[in-house]
Enzyme design. Structure first.
Site, PDB file in Angstrom:
ATOM      1  N   GLY A 181       0.787  -1.223   0.000  1.00 29.43           N
ATOM      2  CA  GLY A 181       0.000   0.000   0.000  1.00 29.43           C
ATOM      3  C   GLY A 181       0.818   1.271   0.000  1.00 29.43           C
ATOM      4  O   GLY A 181       0.264   2.376   0.031  1.00 29.43           O
ATOM      5  N   SER A 199      10.118  -6.647  -0.295  1.00 24.87           N
ATOM      6  CA  SER A 199      11.516  -6.942   0.070  1.00 24.87           C
ATOM      7  C   SER A 199      11.879  -6.318   1.424  1.00 24.87           C
ATOM      8  O   SER A 199      12.650  -5.360   1.482  1.00 24.87           O
ATOM      9  CB  SER A 199      12.488  -6.469  -1.018  1.00 24.87           C
ATOM     10  OG  SER A 199      12.142  -5.225  -1.572  1.00 24.87           O
TER      11      SER A 199
END
Length: 208
Positions: free
Chosen positions: A45, A116
């Site tokens: 988001g 990540s």
């Protein structure tokens, strides 16, 4: 149409046997721009996919060869056998980094949009890139803003315990220490974020 003739250096030589490799330098003249990797990292988001798509489209419109490796699409194919444990996340990032390197070897500007979350994994991706220009773009949008966006309701499910190992809730996100770019989409419009990134690429003489 008559097929082109392939030159050989001698009567016994084969056009398929060659000690040289076809890589970045071979592709640069036809692409007319240096290949590099843009690695977007941040919470779900935070705007990774939105910004990477906008940048990719702008580059394409300007005649640059690009390819976007988006986390959701990668999970549907290349990494569909992986879960969300730290070990599986690391393997996912390794695979994507290797593909990104292959793309840049072919002369492409490669954009990667992955959460990540761990510094070690992002360092691994940079190491895999080797001499290829690697630009870490940290989407520093605050957690509360990301939760407010929550289009797919993932944060709500994570808060209720219906999803585990969700970054930002029950799985840690390690903030980049020295990213090349820091972009907070809660403070800038999508267009302004795109302009900021493109200006950086221009200042680095990666695009014109």
């Amino acid at each position: 149409m008559t097929p082109p003739k392939i030159k050989t250096t001698s009567k016994n030589s084969s056009p398929l046997k060659n000690n040289s490799s076809v890589g970045i330098e071979s592709h640069r003249p036809q692409k007319n721009h240096p290949p590099f990797i843009l690695w977007f990292t941040g919470l779900s988001g935070s705007g990774k996919t939105t910004l990477s798509r906008a940048v990719a489209q702008t580059l394409i419109d300007c005649g640059y060869r690009t390819y976007l490796l988006d986390g959701d699409r990668v999970r549907q194919g290349l990494s569909k056998d992986l879960g969300f444990s730290n070990a599986d996340r690391s393997e996912n990032i390794r695979r994507v980094a290797e593909v990104a390197k292959l793309m840049t070897d072919a002369g492409m500007i490669t954009l990667v949009a992955l959460i990540s979350p761990l510094r070690a994994d992002r360092a691994m991706a940079r190491a895999i890139a080797g001499e290829i220009k690697f630009i870490e773009v940290f989407m520093s949008t605050p957690l509360d803003v990301c939760e407010q966006r929550d289009v797919r309701g993932l944060y709500k499910k994570a808060r209720r315990g219906e999803i585990t190992n969700f970054t930002g809730i029950d799985s840690n996100y390690e903030t980049p220490i020295a990213p090349e770019l820091n972009i907070d989409t809660s403070k800038l419009s999508a267009a302004a974020c795109c302009t900021q990134l493109l200006r950086y690429l221009n200042d680095e003489n990666l695009i014109q």
